[in-house]
Design an enzyme around this catalytic site. Structure first.
Site, short mmCIF file in Angstrom:
data_model
loop_
_atom_site.label_atom_id
_atom_site.label_comp_id
_atom_site.label_asym_id
_atom_site.label_seq_id
_atom_site.Cartn_x
_atom_site.Cartn_y
_atom_site.Cartn_z
N ARG A 36 -6.62 -28.69 18.94
CA ARG A 36 -6.61 -27.43 19.84
C ARG A 36 -6.04 -26.53 18.55
O ARG A 36 -5.42 -26.95 17.89
CB ARG A 36 -5.63 -27.41 20.99
CG ARG A 36 -6.09 -28.55 22.04
CD ARG A 36 -7.28 -27.78 22.87
NE ARG A 36 -7.55 -28.58 24.15
CZ ARG A 36 -8.34 -29.64 24.25
NH1 ARG A 36 -8.93 -29.78 23.07
NH2 ARG A 36 -8.50 -30.32 25.13
N GLY A 87 0.69 -1.24 0.05
CA GLY A 87 -0.07 0.03 -0.04
C GLY A 87 0.86 1.17 0.03
O GLY A 87 0.71 2.16 -0.97
N THR A 88 1.92 1.16 0.99
CA THR A 88 2.84 2.57 0.97
C THR A 88 3.43 2.76 -0.34
O THR A 88 3.71 3.87 -0.94
CB THR A 88 3.75 2.09 2.20
OG1 THR A 88 3.10 1.85 3.11
CG2 THR A 88 4.64 3.41 2.26
N TYR A 137 -0.41 -10.79 16.77
CA TYR A 137 0.69 -9.61 16.71
C TYR A 137 1.74 -10.01 17.21
O TYR A 137 3.03 -9.15 16.93
CB TYR A 137 0.00 -8.39 17.08
CG TYR A 137 -1.25 -7.89 16.44
CD1 TYR A 137 -0.83 -7.23 15.33
CD2 TYR A 137 -2.33 -8.32 16.79
CE1 TYR A 137 -2.19 -6.78 14.42
CE2 TYR A 137 -3.55 -8.01 15.88
CZ TYR A 137 -3.28 -7.02 14.77
OH TYR A 137 -4.34 -6.89 13.97
N ASP A 164 5.02 -9.96 5.85
CA ASP A 164 3.99 -10.90 5.07
C ASP A 164 4.99 -11.29 3.71
O ASP A 164 4.50 -12.15 3.09
CB ASP A 164 2.87 -10.17 4.43
CG ASP A 164 1.80 -9.93 5.55
OD1 ASP A 164 1.89 -10.79 6.46
OD2 ASP A 164 1.04 -9.12 5.41
#
Ligand code: F6P
Length: 345
Positions: free
Chosen positions: A260, A115-116, A266, A138
């Site tokens: 589980r 995006g930047t 984050y 990512d």
């Protein structure tokens, strides 16, 4: 301009990641020491350009930040070119151009993800002297083989998978771990292979629950006491809560195996960068300063085949780097019996 002292701005935008401070330091110190430039830090991404919120970056401020996670400049997800109802779409870009001139900037370094880099390209087309520096856990920025932040995130996710192995073995359970990656599954693939995941589900490879279930049942029939399932957060668009929780529920339902889930979240984005990320961020930062010195604007620094280079922002803007079906690590995994949810060995 050749002999005048240059004044450059640096901003970080989008989601943070380990290594941004190392990159700020790499740009800033090289600009000051090697090229005798003045360096201005823009606070909170493109918001700081709109509000003229800045701090002077000198050698003192740039010292001691190499190992720090996050970004000393702050960040925001503000997109100046986003069309907002009732707002003149040209207002924010015009204000940024005005402020850039009033702040006496000769160049602007934009540290950020896809995006930047898209915004950086649009500002460059409007006549600002922009250099992009790719960052994101990512690892999905087009035009570079790798971004800093990724190595640290893979390290953290792999450590978490290692820890899940021991508790999975004790209780003979299926452990599902969800890692970040909405569109690109790089963290899932790399931590999954590094952590010895039995099933790896990434957005680029469509999966079937029946295939995943069959793979886990087959392991159970072969008396493998436990299984590790690594899931990228973006694999399941329909999941209300999380992809990891959804997959764990379905595995329980179909196989009856005790399952589980763990959502890593984050933690993958926080804390100190690994040495590899510190080095990559430093190389990117130093190269960005050199590109400014050479007036090679409208470009993004990149790593290709181990070599630092630059790519035109125009090539990068609006694209995303996904895992290709013939990715060597996917192939290696398949040959070792890893299930990617699309076929079962
Ligand atoms: O930094 C990239 C990323 O970590 C994605 O993988 C994740 O989904 C996203 O950012 C979430 O960030 P935020 O909640 O800050 O928008």
């Amino acid at each position: 301009m050749a002999n005048a002292k240059m004044r450059i701005g640096i901003l970080s935008a989008g989601g943070d990641c380990p290594g941004i401070n190392a990159a700020i330091r790499g740009v800033g110190k090289t600009a000051i020491v090697e090229y005798e430039m003045d360096v201005l830090g823009i606070v909170n991404g493109f918001s700081g350009l709109l509000e003229k919120d800045t701090i002077e970056l000198n050698e003192q401020i740039l010292s001691g930040i190499l190992t720090l996670g996050g970004t000393i400049l702050g960040t925001s997800r503000l997109k100046p070119y986003k069309v907002v109802e009732g707002e003149d779409p040209a207002a924010k870009p015009e204000l940024i151009k005005k402020n850039y001139r009033e702040m006496g900037l000769d160049a602007l370094v934009c540290i950020g993800g896809n995006g930047t880099q898209k915004t950086a390209n649009l500002l460059s087309k409007e006549g600002l002297n922009v250099i992009g520096v790719p960052k994101t856990i990512d690892n999905d920025v087009w035009g570079t083989d790798v971004t800093f932040g990724f190595d640290t995130a893979v390290y953290i996710a792999t450590d978490a998978i290692d820890r899940l192995h021991t508790t999975a073995n004790s209780h003979k359970r299926v452990m599902v771990i969800e890692v970040m990656g909405h569109q690109a599954g790089w963290i899932g693939l790399y931590s999954g292979i590094a952590g010895g995941g039995d099933v790896i589900l990434i957005p680029e490879i469509p999966y079937s629950l029946d295939t995943v279930a069959e793979c886990l049942m087959e392991r159970s029939r072969k008396k493998k006491p436990y299984s590790i399932v690594v899931v990228a957060e973006g694999i399941e668009k329909m999941a209300k809560k999380s992809a990891g929780a959804f997959i764990a529920k379905q595995i329980r339902k179909i196989t009856g195996l005790e399952t589980r889930e763990t959502i890593l979240g984050y933690i993958q984005r926080g804390g100190s960068p690994t040495p590899a990320d510190r080095i990559l961020a430093t190389r990117f930062g130093a190269s960005a300063a050199r590109l400014i010195h050479e007036q090679n604007f409208g470009t993004m620094v990149a790593l290709k085949g181990g070599v630092i280079t630059s790519v035109p922002l125009d090539e990068v803007g609006g694209k995303i780097r996904l895992i290709q079906p013939d990715n060597p690590l996917v192939e290696k995994g398949r040959h070792m019996g890893v299930c990617f949810g699309d076929c079962c060995l």
